[in-house]
Motif scaffolding. Sequence first.
Motif, short mmCIF file in Angstrom:
data_model
loop_
_atom_site.label_atom_id
_atom_site.label_comp_id
_atom_site.label_asym_id
_atom_site.label_seq_id
_atom_site.Cartn_x
_atom_site.Cartn_y
_atom_site.Cartn_z
N ASN A 12 0.83 -1.20 0.00
CA ASN A 12 0.00 0.00 0.00
C ASN A 12 0.87 1.26 0.00
O ASN A 12 0.57 2.25 -0.69
CB ASN A 12 -0.93 0.02 1.23
N ALA A 13 1.93 1.23 0.77
CA ALA A 13 2.85 2.37 0.81
C ALA A 13 3.49 2.56 -0.56
O ALA A 13 3.64 3.69 -1.05
CB ALA A 13 3.90 2.16 1.87
N ASN A 14 3.90 1.43 -1.20
CA ASN A 14 4.49 1.52 -2.54
C ASN A 14 3.48 2.07 -3.55
O ASN A 14 3.83 2.88 -4.42
CB ASN A 14 5.00 0.15 -2.99
N ILE A 15 2.23 1.64 -3.43
CA ILE A 15 1.18 2.11 -4.34
C ILE A 15 0.98 3.61 -4.14
O ILE A 15 0.86 4.38 -5.10
CB ILE A 15 -0.13 1.32 -4.12
N GLU A 16 0.96 4.08 -2.92
CA GLU A 16 0.80 5.50 -2.62
C GLU A 16 1.98 6.30 -3.17
O GLU A 16 1.81 7.37 -3.74
CB GLU A 16 0.65 5.73 -1.11
N THR A 17 3.18 5.73 -3.00
CA THR A 17 4.38 6.38 -3.53
C THR A 17 4.28 6.48 -5.05
O THR A 17 4.61 7.50 -5.64
CB THR A 17 5.65 5.60 -3.12
N MET A 18 3.81 5.36 -5.66
CA MET A 18 3.69 5.35 -7.13
C MET A 18 2.63 6.34 -7.59
O MET A 18 2.80 7.00 -8.61
CB MET A 18 3.38 3.93 -7.61
N ARG A 19 1.52 6.40 -6.83
CA ARG A 19 0.46 7.35 -7.19
C ARG A 19 1.00 8.78 -7.09
O ARG A 19 0.73 9.62 -7.96
CB ARG A 19 -0.74 7.18 -6.27
N ALA A 20 1.71 9.08 -6.03
CA ALA A 20 2.28 10.40 -5.84
C ALA A 20 3.29 10.70 -6.96
O ALA A 20 3.32 11.79 -7.52
CB ALA A 20 2.94 10.50 -4.47
N SER A 21 4.10 9.66 -7.26
CA SER A 21 5.08 9.80 -8.32
C SER A 21 4.38 10.00 -9.66
O SER A 21 4.80 10.81 -10.49
CB SER A 21 5.98 8.57 -8.35
#
Length: 136
Positions: free
Chosen positions: A7-16
């Motif tokens: 979930n953290a990676n997905i959020e990072t990817m979304r932000a990115s």
Amino acid sequence: AQVNSLNANIETMRASSSDTEALQSTISNLEQQLEMKGTELENAQSSMKELSAKAETHASSAERLVGELVTLQEQLDEMKVANTRLEETAARVPMLQQSETELVAQVNSLNANIETMRASSSDTEALQSTISNLEQ
């Protein structure tokens, strides 16, 4: 923990991804501005060429006008010389008129003298004729 990490990676990817979209939007805006500046530059160059052509036309006209001005100045100088001659001639007219009057008077006097001489000659002939007649 893995789910949280994912979930953290997905959020990072979304932000990115959001940052990438913002960058792409900025790049797109910059490309549009660059295209507009390119069009402005082309328009400015076109205007510059037109102004250059007009400047050449005006320079050519100015050269022609300078030539005409020189010709007019030469004509004016010639007219001044002619005017000076006319003024000199006009100044002599009264003297010439006086000379003409004097000459007319002399011719009239000579004509009167001729008439007197003719009359005298006629009288002389008459006297000679009378003398001849008396001598006979």
